[in-house]
Design a protein around this motif. Structure first.
Motif, PDB file in Angstrom:
ATOM      1  N   GLY A   7      37.283  -1.622 -25.973  1.00 41.70           N
ATOM      2  CA  GLY A   7      36.288  -1.838 -27.012  1.00 41.70           C
ATOM      3  C   GLY A   7      34.888  -1.633 -26.462  1.00 41.70           C
ATOM      4  O   GLY A   7      34.579  -2.075 -25.356  1.00 41.70           O
ATOM      5  N   VAL A   8      34.044  -0.947 -27.232  1.00 42.50           N
ATOM      6  CA  VAL A   8      32.658  -0.679 -26.838  1.00 42.50           C
ATOM      7  C   VAL A   8      31.744  -1.140 -27.967  1.00 42.50           C
ATOM      8  O   VAL A   8      31.908  -0.706 -29.112  1.00 42.50           O
ATOM      9  CB  VAL A   8      32.413   0.821 -26.559  1.00 42.50           C
ATOM     10  CG1 VAL A   8      31.007   1.024 -25.993  1.00 42.50           C
ATOM     11  CG2 VAL A   8      33.468   1.391 -25.618  1.00 42.50           C
ATOM     12  N   THR A   9      30.794  -2.011 -27.668  1.00 39.06           N
ATOM     13  CA  THR A   9      29.891  -2.497 -28.700  1.00 39.06           C
ATOM     14  C   THR A   9      28.930  -1.396 -29.143  1.00 39.06           C
ATOM     15  O   THR A   9      28.674  -0.443 -28.407  1.00 39.06           O
ATOM     16  CB  THR A   9      29.101  -3.721 -28.221  1.00 39.06           C
ATOM     17  OG1 THR A   9      28.300  -3.360 -27.079  1.00 39.06           O
ATOM     18  CG2 THR A   9      30.037  -4.869 -27.859  1.00 39.06           C
ATOM     19  N   THR A  10      28.388  -1.538 -30.349  1.00 37.55           N
ATOM     20  CA  THR A  10      27.535  -0.505 -30.922  1.00 37.55           C
ATOM     21  C   THR A  10      26.172  -1.064 -31.317  1.00 37.55           C
ATOM     22  O   THR A  10      25.980  -2.268 -31.450  1.00 37.55           O
ATOM     23  CB  THR A  10      28.158   0.120 -32.182  1.00 37.55           C
ATOM     24  OG1 THR A  10      28.047  -0.802 -33.275  1.00 37.55           O
ATOM     25  CG2 THR A  10      29.616   0.503 -31.962  1.00 37.55           C
ATOM     26  N   TYR A  11      25.269  -0.143 -31.541  1.00 38.99           N
ATOM     27  CA  TYR A  11      23.978  -0.446 -32.146  1.00 38.99           C
ATOM     28  C   TYR A  11      24.185  -0.700 -33.647  1.00 38.99           C
ATOM     29  O   TYR A  11      25.193  -0.291 -34.232  1.00 38.99           O
ATOM     30  CB  TYR A  11      23.021   0.731 -32.000  1.00 38.99           C
ATOM     31  CG  TYR A  11      22.598   1.085 -30.598  1.00 38.99           C
ATOM     32  CD1 TYR A  11      21.273   0.984 -30.213  1.00 38.99           C
ATOM     33  CD2 TYR A  11      23.519   1.552 -29.655  1.00 38.99           C
ATOM     34  CE1 TYR A  11      20.864   1.341 -28.927  1.00 38.99           C
ATOM     35  CE2 TYR A  11      23.129   1.906 -28.380  1.00 38.99           C
ATOM     36  CZ  TYR A  11      21.803   1.797 -28.029  1.00 38.99           C
ATOM     37  OH  TYR A  11      21.405   2.145 -26.767  1.00 38.99           O
ATOM     38  N   ALA A  93      24.038 -12.262 -31.008  1.00 37.51           N
ATOM     39  CA  ALA A  93      25.031 -13.278 -31.362  1.00 37.51           C
ATOM     40  C   ALA A  93      26.449 -12.748 -31.190  1.00 37.51           C
ATOM     41  O   ALA A  93      27.326 -13.431 -30.634  1.00 37.51           O
ATOM     42  CB  ALA A  93      24.797 -13.748 -32.807  1.00 37.51           C
ATOM     43  N   TRP A  94      26.689 -11.531 -31.663  1.00 36.95           N
ATOM     44  CA  TRP A  94      28.019 -10.938 -31.593  1.00 36.95           C
ATOM     45  C   TRP A  94      28.440 -10.670 -30.158  1.00 36.95           C
ATOM     46  O   TRP A  94      29.552 -11.023 -29.736  1.00 36.95           O
ATOM     47  CB  TRP A  94      28.007  -9.644 -32.401  1.00 36.95           C
ATOM     48  CG  TRP A  94      29.217  -8.764 -32.324  1.00 36.95           C
ATOM     49  CD1 TRP A  94      29.242  -7.446 -31.958  1.00 36.95           C
ATOM     50  CD2 TRP A  94      30.567  -9.097 -32.660  1.00 36.95           C
ATOM     51  NE1 TRP A  94      30.522  -6.951 -32.033  1.00 36.95           N
ATOM     52  CE2 TRP A  94      31.367  -7.942 -32.466  1.00 36.95           C
ATOM     53  CE3 TRP A  94      31.194 -10.266 -33.098  1.00 36.95           C
ATOM     54  CZ2 TRP A  94      32.728  -7.917 -32.695  1.00 36.95           C
ATOM     55  CZ3 TRP A  94      32.564 -10.246 -33.326  1.00 36.95           C
ATOM     56  CH2 TRP A  94      33.313  -9.090 -33.129  1.00 36.95           C
ATOM     57  N   GLU A  95      27.574 -10.091 -29.386  1.00 35.99           N
ATOM     58  CA  GLU A  95      27.948  -9.702 -28.027  1.00 35.99           C
ATOM     59  C   GLU A  95      28.055 -10.907 -27.100  1.00 35.99           C
ATOM     60  O   GLU A  95      28.903 -10.924 -26.199  1.00 35.99           O
ATOM     61  CB  GLU A  95      26.982  -8.648 -27.506  1.00 35.99           C
ATOM     62  CG  GLU A  95      27.151  -7.334 -28.269  1.00 35.99           C
ATOM     63  CD  GLU A  95      26.112  -6.285 -27.944  1.00 35.99           C
ATOM     64  OE1 GLU A  95      25.219  -6.527 -27.104  1.00 35.99           O
ATOM     65  OE2 GLU A  95      26.177  -5.202 -28.560  1.00 35.99           O
ATOM     66  N   LEU A  96      27.238 -11.920 -27.307  1.00 29.95           N
ATOM     67  CA  LEU A  96      27.417 -13.150 -26.534  1.00 29.95           C
ATOM     68  C   LEU A  96      28.771 -13.776 -26.845  1.00 29.95           C
ATOM     69  O   LEU A  96      29.457 -14.282 -25.938  1.00 29.95           O
ATOM     70  CB  LEU A  96      26.282 -14.140 -26.824  1.00 29.95           C
ATOM     71  CG  LEU A  96      24.947 -13.813 -26.149  1.00 29.95           C
ATOM     72  CD1 LEU A  96      23.827 -14.639 -26.765  1.00 29.95           C
ATOM     73  CD2 LEU A  96      25.018 -14.047 -24.649  1.00 29.95           C
ATOM     74  N   ALA A  97      29.174 -13.748 -28.123  1.00 29.85           N
ATOM     75  CA  ALA A  97      30.487 -14.288 -28.491  1.00 29.85           C
ATOM     76  C   ALA A  97      31.606 -13.452 -27.876  1.00 29.85           C
ATOM     77  O   ALA A  97      32.624 -13.997 -27.417  1.00 29.85           O
ATOM     78  CB  ALA A  97      30.624 -14.340 -30.010  1.00 29.85           C
ATOM     79  N   LEU A  98      31.453 -12.126 -27.847  1.00 27.67           N
ATOM     80  CA  LEU A  98      32.459 -11.274 -27.209  1.00 27.67           C
ATOM     81  C   LEU A  98      32.568 -11.565 -25.714  1.00 27.67           C
ATOM     82  O   LEU A  98      33.677 -11.620 -25.161  1.00 27.67           O
ATOM     83  CB  LEU A  98      32.103  -9.800 -27.415  1.00 27.67           C
ATOM     84  CG  LEU A  98      32.319  -9.207 -28.803  1.00 27.67           C
ATOM     85  CD1 LEU A  98      31.772  -7.787 -28.839  1.00 27.67           C
ATOM     86  CD2 LEU A  98      33.787  -9.223 -29.211  1.00 27.67           C
ATOM     87  N   ILE A  99      31.427 -11.720 -25.048  1.00 30.43           N
ATOM     88  CA  ILE A  99      31.441 -12.031 -23.620  1.00 30.43           C
ATOM     89  C   ILE A  99      32.163 -13.352 -23.378  1.00 30.43           C
ATOM     90  O   ILE A  99      33.029 -13.453 -22.496  1.00 30.43           O
ATOM     91  CB  ILE A  99      30.005 -12.070 -23.062  1.00 30.43           C
ATOM     92  CG1 ILE A  99      29.418 -10.656 -23.012  1.00 30.43           C
ATOM     93  CG2 ILE A  99      29.982 -12.710 -21.668  1.00 30.43           C
ATOM     94  CD1 ILE A  99      27.930 -10.611 -22.714  1.00 30.43           C
TER      95      ILE A  99
END
Length: 229
Positions: A7-11, A93-99
């Motif tokens: 999975g790769v996060t997006t802009y 918020a999203w990426e901190l939760a993913l981490i």
């Protein structure tokens, strides 16, 4: 064996294509290219509700937190510097939760540029909000050498001093809990951090997706494949 799903996060940006001018989840094509060339399958992860992060991570074999906007300084208890860019609160918020979900699940994790900074913040660290000399012109990658720290995971992947594509004006200040510095720029800037084994967690301050060296991403894909059994 199936290829690992990465999975790769997006802009999340306003974008134009064809006759359209709309909010869009987008990602430079170098990211999925690098995953593919490293033996993985790329799945794009647009910002979502943080409560969904654990379910998303449970379906992945590896996770990449991509580059992008500055982390909002409130996330590490600082007032914004005038040179800090506008916040990307949904991504933060999203990426901190993913981490958090990836660390809890033991999912192999690679941070790239902003991804390194966000990992550091997630683990209680802080950032220098502006430094010079780590970009080219506006919208143009710079390059500089990166020196590995012997004995680290990064050094096992890239044992020599390497010239890397770079575009950032922020960096690690106070290091997050349990993180180890695994590479520096010649000016002393932290260029890679990692967590100790058994976790496979590595983050780099440069942009491997803008170059030809696949070794860092191959490390993530190999860890994801091993975790698949």
């Amino acid at each position: 064996m199936p290829k690992p799903l990465i999975g790769v996060t997006t802009y999340l940006e306003q974008a134009r294509w064809g006759v359209w001018d709309l909010p869009a989840a987008l990602l430079p094509a170098g990211y999925p290219r690098l995953v593919r060339e490293s033996g993985g399958l790329a799945a794009l992860l647009p910002p979502d509700e943080p409560d969904a992060a654990a379910e998303v991570v449970s379906r992945l074999d590896g996770l990449v937190i991509a580059g992008g906007a500055d982390v909002e300084p409130v996330r590490y208890g600082a007032a914004p510097d005038p040179r800090t860019g506008p916040p990307a609160r949904e991504r933060d918020a999203w990426e901190l939760a993913l981490i958090e979900a990836a660390l809890a699940a033991g999912t192999p994790l690679l941070g790239i540029c902003r991804g390194l900074q966000l990992l550091n913040v997630a683990l209680g660290g802080t950032l220098v909000q502006h430094l010079d000399g780590h970009t080219g012109a506006v919208g143009v990658m710079g390059r500089h050498p990166v020196v590995p720290v012997p004995g680290t995971r990064y050094a096992a992947l890239v044992p020599e001093t390497a010239s890397v594509p770079t575009y950032h004006h922020q960096c690690v200040d106070i290091l997050g809990k349990n993180l180890t510095v695994s590479a520096h720029a010649p000016d002393g800037t932290v260029e890679a951090v990692e967590l100790p084994s058994p976790a496979w967690v590595l983050a780099v301050q440069w942009h491997p997706e803008m170059g030809e060296d696949t070794r860092v991403m191959r490390g993530l894909v190999a860890a994801a494949r091993e975790r698949m059994g």
